[in-house]
Motif scaffolding. Sequence first.
Motif, PDB file in Angstrom:
ATOM      1  N   HIS A 233       0.850  -1.192   0.000  1.00 27.60           N
ATOM      2  CA  HIS A 233       0.000   0.000   0.000  1.00 27.60           C
ATOM      3  C   HIS A 233       0.884   1.240   0.000  1.00 27.60           C
ATOM      4  O   HIS A 233       1.940   1.264   0.627  1.00 27.60           O
ATOM      5  CB  HIS A 233      -0.889  -0.013   1.242  1.00 27.60           C
ATOM      6  CG  HIS A 233      -1.925   1.058   1.290  1.00 27.60           C
ATOM      7  ND1 HIS A 233      -1.624   2.369   1.585  1.00 27.60           N
ATOM      8  CD2 HIS A 233      -3.256   1.016   1.085  1.00 27.60           C
ATOM      9  CE1 HIS A 233      -2.735   3.084   1.557  1.00 27.60           C
ATOM     10  NE2 HIS A 233      -3.741   2.292   1.256  1.00 27.60           N
ATOM     11  N   CYS A 271      -3.723   2.343  -4.304  1.00 31.09           N
ATOM     12  CA  CYS A 271      -4.598   3.190  -3.489  1.00 31.09           C
ATOM     13  C   CYS A 271      -4.744   4.544  -4.169  1.00 31.09           C
ATOM     14  O   CYS A 271      -3.820   5.361  -4.157  1.00 31.09           O
ATOM     15  CB  CYS A 271      -4.059   3.361  -2.075  1.00 31.09           C
ATOM     16  SG  CYS A 271      -5.161   4.383  -1.040  1.00 31.09           S
ATOM     17  N   HIS A 298      -7.739   0.061  -3.824  1.00 30.63           N
ATOM     18  CA  HIS A 298      -8.518   0.938  -2.947  1.00 30.63           C
ATOM     19  C   HIS A 298      -9.021   2.104  -3.789  1.00 30.63           C
ATOM     20  O   HIS A 298      -8.200   2.852  -4.343  1.00 30.63           O
ATOM     21  CB  HIS A 298      -7.656   1.498  -1.813  1.00 30.63           C
ATOM     22  CG  HIS A 298      -7.264   0.482  -0.790  1.00 30.63           C
ATOM     23  ND1 HIS A 298      -6.499   0.805   0.314  1.00 30.63           N
ATOM     24  CD2 HIS A 298      -7.543  -0.839  -0.674  1.00 30.63           C
ATOM     25  CE1 HIS A 298      -6.314  -0.284   1.050  1.00 30.63           C
ATOM     26  NE2 HIS A 298      -6.937  -1.285   0.471  1.00 30.63           N
ATOM     27  N   ASP A 351     -12.835   2.760  -0.445  1.00 30.11           N
ATOM     28  CA  ASP A 351     -11.969   3.120   0.677  1.00 30.11           C
ATOM     29  C   ASP A 351     -12.474   4.402   1.321  1.00 30.11           C
ATOM     30  O   ASP A 351     -12.799   5.371   0.635  1.00 30.11           O
ATOM     31  CB  ASP A 351     -10.539   3.304   0.170  1.00 30.11           C
ATOM     32  CG  ASP A 351      -9.522   3.329   1.280  1.00 30.11           C
ATOM     33  OD1 ASP A 351      -9.874   2.983   2.419  1.00 30.11           O
ATOM     34  OD2 ASP A 351      -8.365   3.700   1.008  1.00 30.11           O
TER      35      ASP A 351
END
Length: 389
Positions: A233, A271, A298, A351
């Motif tokens: 991440h 992300c 995400h 997210d």
Amino acid sequence: MIESWRWYGEFDSITLGEVAQTGARGIVTALHDIPYGEVWPADAISARKGHIQNAGFEWNVVESLPIHERIKRGEGDLAPLFANYRQSMANLAAEGINTICYNFMPLLDWTRTDLVSPVSNGATCLRFDAVKMAAFEINILGRRAAEDDYREDVRHRAAAWFQHATESDRDKLLAAIMAGLPGAFERYDVLGLRNALNSYAGMDRTALRTSYHRFLQEVVPTAEELGMRLCVHQDDPPRDILGLPRIVSNGDDLDWVLNAYDSPANGVTLCAGSLGANPANDVPAIAAKIANRIHFVHLRNVRKDPNGSFEEAAHLDGDTDMVALIRVILQEEARRRDAGRSDHDIPFRPDHGHHMLSDLTRDLIPGYPLIGRLKGLAELRGVIRALSS
């Protein structure tokens, strides 16, 4: 794309029965009560998986299998910690759980200064305010080197905020910064945070990369043997903070990670929000470049201010072109499908989200509401359906 939902188990007031009504099929969770560095017991993994399956879901992603701080610092005899990490991986693989999201951020996870920042429609969102963060680093924590990390106008506004802040204001700021640590982990007071930061004294970007490279060398071969996918991440926010280096913040950083151990087992959790908080990052372009190594996604959006502040926007309304990003992911799924891969579908989750309606009166984990994420999931589902038709 596999619709999934972040769930914090016993720490989450949202039930799996409620999650079922969102339409999500997968659960993204972890054993949040186990301290960093200890083995995740096989029976605990099996029990959590059974609970999830009995509710009608698949536990499709582990988020996260945390990395002990000593590994990040490269401190002492790390062989037992690496052995424990590999054993946890093996115990997860034995239960058919093959995707592990993790991060390599020193000390703190995601960082915000406001957990209930108001938005125009009466809802609230997470916010990172550069002025408050500067006030915390310079005036509360007393990290004088932080003065070089903020623009002059931000420093002046930070000093003014600190001068007028009450003790309650300062306590709320500390609590917000600590909120990025989920589960049963110790929150620091100011003195405790100073001491924890001292343990990273002298750690620069090169040293942290050295530690990260060793981590990959130690665990990716095990992932290959087990048929697992590790996916890092990005840093949140994507910048150095509290004097700690961040090394997974942009496209160049991700290139370094993927080249440090060139294997399909060494991949990325894309992300959109973390990358999107850096004005220099073109998120759809970064995703397109590394698409073949994206194992988990995400989807969230942020709205940025010129001084380095940002806040969580509605999923389709922030600075990132979410339609373009989803198109990249769908194209990668099609490529995998055409290549004959059975695992062509990529799990994603909505997210964060705005706290709204009944979320405002519930005791929920900051950034992880029910209604706000349901709204985001519905919007994202519509984009996916439209692009897929």
